[in-house]
Write a protein that holds these residues in place. Structure first.
Motif, mmCIF file in Angstrom:
data_model
loop_
_atom_site.group_PDB
_atom_site.id
_atom_site.type_symbol
_atom_site.label_atom_id
_atom_site.label_comp_id
_atom_site.label_asym_id
_atom_site.label_seq_id
_atom_site.Cartn_x
_atom_site.Cartn_y
_atom_site.Cartn_z
ATOM 1 N N PHE A 1 0.837 -1.201 0.000
ATOM 2 C CA PHE A 1 0.000 0.000 0.000
ATOM 3 C C PHE A 1 0.873 1.252 0.000
ATOM 4 O O PHE A 1 0.646 2.184 -0.781
ATOM 5 C CB PHE A 1 -0.935 0.000 1.210
ATOM 6 N N ILE A 2 1.857 1.285 0.892
ATOM 7 C CA ILE A 2 2.762 2.434 0.965
ATOM 8 C C ILE A 2 3.540 2.587 -0.337
ATOM 9 O O ILE A 2 3.701 3.697 -0.852
ATOM 10 C CB ILE A 2 3.734 2.286 2.151
ATOM 11 N N SER A 3 4.009 1.475 -0.878
ATOM 12 C CA SER A 3 4.783 1.525 -2.126
ATOM 13 C C SER A 3 3.944 2.095 -3.264
ATOM 14 O O SER A 3 4.421 2.932 -4.049
ATOM 15 C CB SER A 3 5.278 0.128 -2.496
ATOM 16 N N ASN A 4 2.688 1.662 -3.355
ATOM 17 C CA ASN A 4 1.801 2.171 -4.408
ATOM 18 C C ASN A 4 1.497 3.649 -4.201
ATOM 19 O O ASN A 4 1.425 4.425 -5.165
ATOM 20 C CB ASN A 4 0.494 1.366 -4.438
ATOM 21 N N LYS B 1 4.050 10.331 -6.592
ATOM 22 C CA LYS B 1 5.368 10.900 -6.905
ATOM 23 C C LYS B 1 6.047 11.446 -5.654
ATOM 24 O O LYS B 1 6.494 12.592 -5.598
ATOM 25 C CB LYS B 1 5.233 11.977 -7.974
ATOM 26 N N ILE B 2 6.130 10.587 -4.657
ATOM 27 C CA ILE B 2 6.731 10.955 -3.377
ATOM 28 C C ILE B 2 8.252 10.928 -3.482
ATOM 29 O O ILE B 2 8.836 9.965 -3.979
ATOM 30 C CB ILE B 2 6.262 9.986 -2.273
ATOM 31 N N GLU C 1 13.487 1.359 4.968
ATOM 32 C CA GLU C 1 14.514 0.613 4.236
ATOM 33 C C GLU C 1 13.967 0.090 2.912
ATOM 34 O O GLU C 1 14.640 0.168 1.876
ATOM 35 C CB GLU C 1 15.034 -0.546 5.085
ATOM 36 N N ARG C 2 12.748 -0.421 2.918
ATOM 37 C CA ARG C 2 12.136 -0.891 1.676
ATOM 38 C C ARG C 2 11.936 0.267 0.705
ATOM 39 O O ARG C 2 12.110 0.112 -0.507
ATOM 40 C CB ARG C 2 10.797 -1.567 1.972
ATOM 41 N N ILE C 3 11.554 1.414 1.236
ATOM 42 C CA ILE C 3 11.354 2.592 0.394
ATOM 43 C C ILE C 3 12.669 2.989 -0.277
ATOM 44 O O ILE C 3 12.722 3.266 -1.482
ATOM 45 C CB ILE C 3 10.789 3.750 1.233
ATOM 46 N N LEU D 1 5.380 12.785 2.391
ATOM 47 C CA LEU D 1 4.533 11.805 3.059
ATOM 48 C C LEU D 1 5.034 11.539 4.466
ATOM 49 O O LEU D 1 6.214 11.244 4.667
ATOM 50 C CB LEU D 1 4.531 10.482 2.274
ATOM 51 N N VAL D 2 4.127 11.635 5.438
ATOM 52 C CA VAL D 2 4.411 11.235 6.818
ATOM 53 C C VAL D 2 3.656 9.950 7.104
ATOM 54 O O VAL D 2 2.448 9.847 6.841
ATOM 55 C CB VAL D 2 3.990 12.327 7.819
ATOM 56 N N ILE D 3 4.351 8.958 7.640
ATOM 57 C CA ILE D 3 3.746 7.680 8.021
ATOM 58 C C ILE D 3 3.588 7.651 9.543
ATOM 59 O O ILE D 3 4.559 7.844 10.278
ATOM 60 C CB ILE D 3 4.627 6.497 7.567
ATOM 61 N N ILE D 4 2.363 7.405 10.008
ATOM 62 C CA ILE D 4 2.093 7.259 11.446
ATOM 63 C C ILE D 4 1.309 5.957 11.607
ATOM 64 O O ILE D 4 0.074 5.949 11.626
ATOM 65 C CB ILE D 4 1.320 8.470 12.013
ATOM 66 N N ASP D 5 2.020 4.866 11.664
ATOM 67 C CA ASP D 5 1.432 3.528 11.576
ATOM 68 C C ASP D 5 1.318 2.900 12.965
ATOM 69 O O ASP D 5 2.306 2.466 13.542
ATOM 70 C CB ASP D 5 2.294 2.657 10.657
#
Length: 211
Positions: free
Chosen positions: A39-42, A48-49, A64-66, A125-129
């Protein structure tokens, strides 16, 4: 049900996450290693992050994956667990030349330095998971006040209050909370992670309103 409520109360404590490495030594290097990141990758690909901040990055697996997908994306990780941050810094230093920073706190001056160093003005993009459920209202608003001047889009996976009967985890209306900080709802779906019994886990994406 009583045991479930107690376990979720423990998981909602910031102290547990700050010192988790004492209770689960392997957590620092393994947490999130098998999590589905599609989901994050898509989201990164379609939007266009080019810059990502992970608030509550833990072992840094998402970041790391990003970076593996696109080494030109700059990433910033924050986590209260010092061992996790030390591990992230060491691993990224050996794997990537630049474009990353890790800290145990969200500091506005550090964030400005990071932006200037990478010649960018905003975090895309900020991720707050699964982080904010551990926070009280004041800390949530304080975090969003720090992020708001710099963040264009916010991904949140947390527990959403829709008036149901929930056990253990604090549920909130995230649309209203993010609206206070000038973000509007873009996506609100069932969690992309495993379902949570007796709780309403949702995946949400908010975009900064432009006036």
């Amino acid at each position: 049900m009583r045991k479930l409520k107690w376990l979720r109360s423990l998981a909602s404590s910031s102290l547990f996450w700050r010192f988790r490495h004492f209770f689960q030594p392997g957590w620092v290097t393994s947490y999130g290693a098998t999590k589905d990141n599609s989901f994050i990758s898509n989201l990164i690909s379609t939007s266009k992050i080019s810059s990502v901040l992970d608030f509550g990055c833990a072992a840094g697996s998402d970041l790391e994956r990003i970076k593996d997908l696109n080494k030109n994306i700059v990433v910033y990780g924050v986590d209260i667990n010092t061992k996790a941050i030390e591990s992230c810094t060491s691993r990224f230093t050996s794997k990537f030349q630049d474009g990353f920073f890790f800290s145990t706190k969200l500091d506005r001056n550090e964030l400005k330095i990071f932006l200037d160093r990478n010649n960018i003005s905003k975090i895309d993009l900020v991720i707050i998971d699964r982080v904010f459920y551990c926070f009280n209202e004041r800390n949530i608003d304080g975090t969003l006040e720090t992020l708001s001047p710099f963040a264009n889009m916010i991904f949140i996976d947390d527990f959403y209050d829709e008036g149901g009967l929930y056990i253990g985890y604090k549920h909130r209306c995230w649309d209203k909370i993010l609206k206070r900080h000038n973000y509007s709802a873009h996506i609100n779906i069932e969690t992309i992670h495993n379902p949570v019994d007796h709780a309403n886990a949702r995946t949400m994406v908010y975009k900064k309103e432009i006036f």
